[in-house]
Scaffold this motif. Structure first.
Motif, PDB file in Angstrom:
ATOM      1  N   ASN A 187     -32.485  56.486  44.287  1.00 31.91           N
ATOM      2  CA  ASN A 187     -33.150  56.009  45.510  1.00 31.91           C
ATOM      3  C   ASN A 187     -32.295  54.953  46.217  1.00 31.91           C
ATOM      4  O   ASN A 187     -32.766  53.871  46.576  1.00 31.91           O
ATOM      5  CB  ASN A 187     -34.542  55.477  45.215  1.00 31.91           C
ATOM      6  CG  ASN A 187     -35.501  56.588  44.858  1.00 31.91           C
ATOM      7  OD1 ASN A 187     -35.279  57.755  45.198  1.00 31.91           O
ATOM      8  ND2 ASN A 187     -36.562  56.260  44.167  1.00 31.91           N
ATOM      9  N   ASP A 188     -31.017  55.270  46.375  1.00 33.40           N
ATOM     10  CA  ASP A 188     -30.025  54.458  47.093  1.00 33.40           C
ATOM     11  C   ASP A 188     -29.758  53.095  46.449  1.00 33.40           C
ATOM     12  O   ASP A 188     -29.256  52.184  47.105  1.00 33.40           O
ATOM     13  CB  ASP A 188     -30.426  54.284  48.563  1.00 33.40           C
ATOM     14  CG  ASP A 188     -30.431  55.608  49.301  1.00 33.40           C
ATOM     15  OD1 ASP A 188     -29.553  56.449  49.007  1.00 33.40           O
ATOM     16  OD2 ASP A 188     -31.298  55.808  50.173  1.00 33.40           O
ATOM     17  N   LYS A 240     -40.775  62.126  43.758  1.00 29.95           N
ATOM     18  CA  LYS A 240     -39.497  62.591  44.291  1.00 29.95           C
ATOM     19  C   LYS A 240     -38.488  61.451  44.264  1.00 29.95           C
ATOM     20  O   LYS A 240     -38.770  60.353  44.741  1.00 29.95           O
ATOM     21  CB  LYS A 240     -39.710  63.075  45.725  1.00 29.95           C
ATOM     22  CG  LYS A 240     -38.568  63.809  46.329  1.00 29.95           C
ATOM     23  CD  LYS A 240     -38.997  64.313  47.715  1.00 29.95           C
ATOM     24  CE  LYS A 240     -37.948  65.134  48.365  1.00 29.95           C
ATOM     25  NZ  LYS A 240     -38.368  65.584  49.696  1.00 29.95           N
ATOM     26  N   TYR A 241     -37.297  61.735  43.699  1.00 29.85           N
ATOM     27  CA  TYR A 241     -36.243  60.732  43.583  1.00 29.85           C
ATOM     28  C   TYR A 241     -34.970  61.268  44.224  1.00 29.85           C
ATOM     29  O   TYR A 241     -34.617  62.433  44.040  1.00 29.85           O
ATOM     30  CB  TYR A 241     -35.965  60.384  42.113  1.00 29.85           C
ATOM     31  CG  TYR A 241     -37.104  59.630  41.464  1.00 29.85           C
ATOM     32  CD1 TYR A 241     -37.120  58.249  41.467  1.00 29.85           C
ATOM     33  CD2 TYR A 241     -38.149  60.315  40.859  1.00 29.85           C
ATOM     34  CE1 TYR A 241     -38.163  57.556  40.873  1.00 29.85           C
ATOM     35  CE2 TYR A 241     -39.192  59.625  40.265  1.00 29.85           C
ATOM     36  CZ  TYR A 241     -39.190  58.252  40.276  1.00 29.85           C
ATOM     37  OH  TYR A 241     -40.222  57.563  39.694  1.00 29.85           O
ATOM     38  N   ASN A 242     -34.292  60.410  44.945  1.00 30.75           N
ATOM     39  CA  ASN A 242     -33.004  60.755  45.544  1.00 30.75           C
ATOM     40  C   ASN A 242     -31.913  60.279  44.594  1.00 30.75           C
ATOM     41  O   ASN A 242     -31.780  59.087  44.353  1.00 30.75           O
ATOM     42  CB  ASN A 242     -32.868  60.091  46.917  1.00 30.75           C
ATOM     43  CG  ASN A 242     -31.557  60.415  47.587  1.00 30.75           C
ATOM     44  OD1 ASN A 242     -30.782  61.242  47.119  1.00 30.75           O
ATOM     45  ND2 ASN A 242     -31.289  59.756  48.696  1.00 30.75           N
ATOM     46  N   ARG A 277     -27.790  60.287  43.654  1.00 33.28           N
ATOM     47  CA  ARG A 277     -26.458  60.476  44.241  1.00 33.28           C
ATOM     48  C   ARG A 277     -25.408  60.023  43.233  1.00 33.28           C
ATOM     49  O   ARG A 277     -25.542  58.967  42.629  1.00 33.28           O
ATOM     50  CB  ARG A 277     -26.344  59.686  45.546  1.00 33.28           C
ATOM     51  CG  ARG A 277     -25.105  59.997  46.344  1.00 33.28           C
ATOM     52  CD  ARG A 277     -25.103  59.312  47.701  1.00 33.28           C
ATOM     53  NE  ARG A 277     -24.844  57.889  47.581  1.00 33.28           N
ATOM     54  CZ  ARG A 277     -25.701  56.919  47.849  1.00 33.28           C
ATOM     55  NH1 ARG A 277     -26.904  57.211  48.281  1.00 33.28           N
ATOM     56  NH2 ARG A 277     -25.376  55.655  47.708  1.00 33.28           N
ATOM     57  N   LYS A 280     -28.882  64.937  45.435  1.00 32.63           N
ATOM     58  CA  LYS A 280     -29.984  65.881  45.292  1.00 32.63           C
ATOM     59  C   LYS A 280     -31.297  65.118  45.272  1.00 32.63           C
ATOM     60  O   LYS A 280     -31.389  64.038  44.708  1.00 32.63           O
ATOM     61  CB  LYS A 280     -29.829  66.670  44.001  1.00 32.63           C
ATOM     62  CG  LYS A 280     -30.822  67.771  43.825  1.00 32.63           C
ATOM     63  CD  LYS A 280     -30.126  68.974  43.266  1.00 32.63           C
ATOM     64  CE  LYS A 280     -31.063  70.129  43.143  1.00 32.63           C
ATOM     65  NZ  LYS A 280     -30.977  71.050  44.233  1.00 32.63           N
ATOM     66  N   ASN A 281     -32.310  65.694  45.905  1.00 26.85           N
ATOM     67  CA  ASN A 281     -33.668  65.179  45.782  1.00 26.85           C
ATOM     68  C   ASN A 281     -34.301  65.877  44.587  1.00 26.85           C
ATOM     69  O   ASN A 281     -34.448  67.101  44.585  1.00 26.85           O
ATOM     70  CB  ASN A 281     -34.488  65.443  47.047  1.00 26.85           C
ATOM     71  CG  ASN A 281     -34.051  64.561  48.191  1.00 26.85           C
ATOM     72  OD1 ASN A 281     -33.724  63.399  47.986  1.00 26.85           O
ATOM     73  ND2 ASN A 281     -34.032  65.103  49.386  1.00 26.85           N
ATOM     74  N   ILE A 306     -37.431  66.282  41.839  1.00 27.49           N
ATOM     75  CA  ILE A 306     -38.850  66.044  41.604  1.00 27.49           C
ATOM     76  C   ILE A 306     -39.054  65.852  40.104  1.00 27.49           C
ATOM     77  O   ILE A 306     -38.711  66.717  39.305  1.00 27.49           O
ATOM     78  CB  ILE A 306     -39.708  67.210  42.132  1.00 27.49           C
ATOM     79  CG1 ILE A 306     -39.550  67.296  43.650  1.00 27.49           C
ATOM     80  CG2 ILE A 306     -41.161  67.029  41.734  1.00 27.49           C
ATOM     81  CD1 ILE A 306     -40.229  68.479  44.287  1.00 27.49           C
TER      82      ILE A 306
END
Length: 184
Positions: free
Chosen positions: A60-61, A83-85, A87, A98-99, A101
């Motif tokens: 999540n950045d 949902k988690y982003n 990278r 990728k996103n 779940i």
């Protein structure tokens, strides 16, 4: 210490015990407090198998972990479902994002995660390859070279084995000579 003080301490510690034991059991079973929805949920996780060391992994950045030559894999545990982003970055490489779940009691795994260099080196050993297969140990390749009208006759219409470790080429079947064998 008086009897009344001991009795009060016993009651206080008994209350603390009976409140904390269920919380510890729920925690060890994977339950966490979801403060957004104000309820208790089972957690999940994300497992990344990264093939390149010295990468930065963002959740999540936010930079959460960095890999090295000993620890390339990254595992995020006890994530509340949602949902988690994710990278993965490394200097001079294309990043992977990728996103993902996350579900209750499940670990979402991405093994064999490979980052590709931004600048690829060209290492052309053979041209006009029509078909090619890589050996399971990735040390050899077998290739069928397509016949062309121009260029050298040295590698035309042949099946070759390419040693990928030392970049040598060995002809295994010369299809130009098989016509002579079949006609005799």
């Amino acid at each position: 210490m008086t009897y009344k003080t001991r009795k009060n301490l016993f009651i206080i510690f008994a209350i603390i015990f009976f409140i904390s034991v269920p919380l510890v059991v729920l925690y060890t079973k994977g339950y966490r407090a979801d403060w957004k929805n104000k309820n208790l949920v089972k957690t999940g996780g994300i497992d990344l198998g990264i093939k390149i060391d010295n990468t930065k992994v963002f959740l999540n950045d936010k930079l959460k972990k960095e890999t090295n030559f000993l620890f390339r894999g990254v595992v995020f545990r006890n994530l509340i479902p949602g949902k988690y982003n994710v990278r993965v970055e490394k200097e001079n490489y294309h990043s992977w994002a990728k996103n993902i779940i996350v579900k209750e009691e499940q670990v979402t795994a991405y093994h064999q995660l490979i980052l590709f260099p931004k600048k690829l080196e060209k290492n052309i050993l053979v041209q006009n390859v029509l078909y090619a297969n890589l050996s399971p140990n990735k040390k050899y390749a077998i290739a069928y070279l397509q016949p062309t009208e121009t260029g050298s006759d040295l590698l035309k219409n042949r099946v070759v084995i390419i040693n990928l470790e030392n970049n040598s080429i060995n002809t295994t079947l010369d299809l130009n000579k098989t016509d002579k064998i079949q006609n005799s």
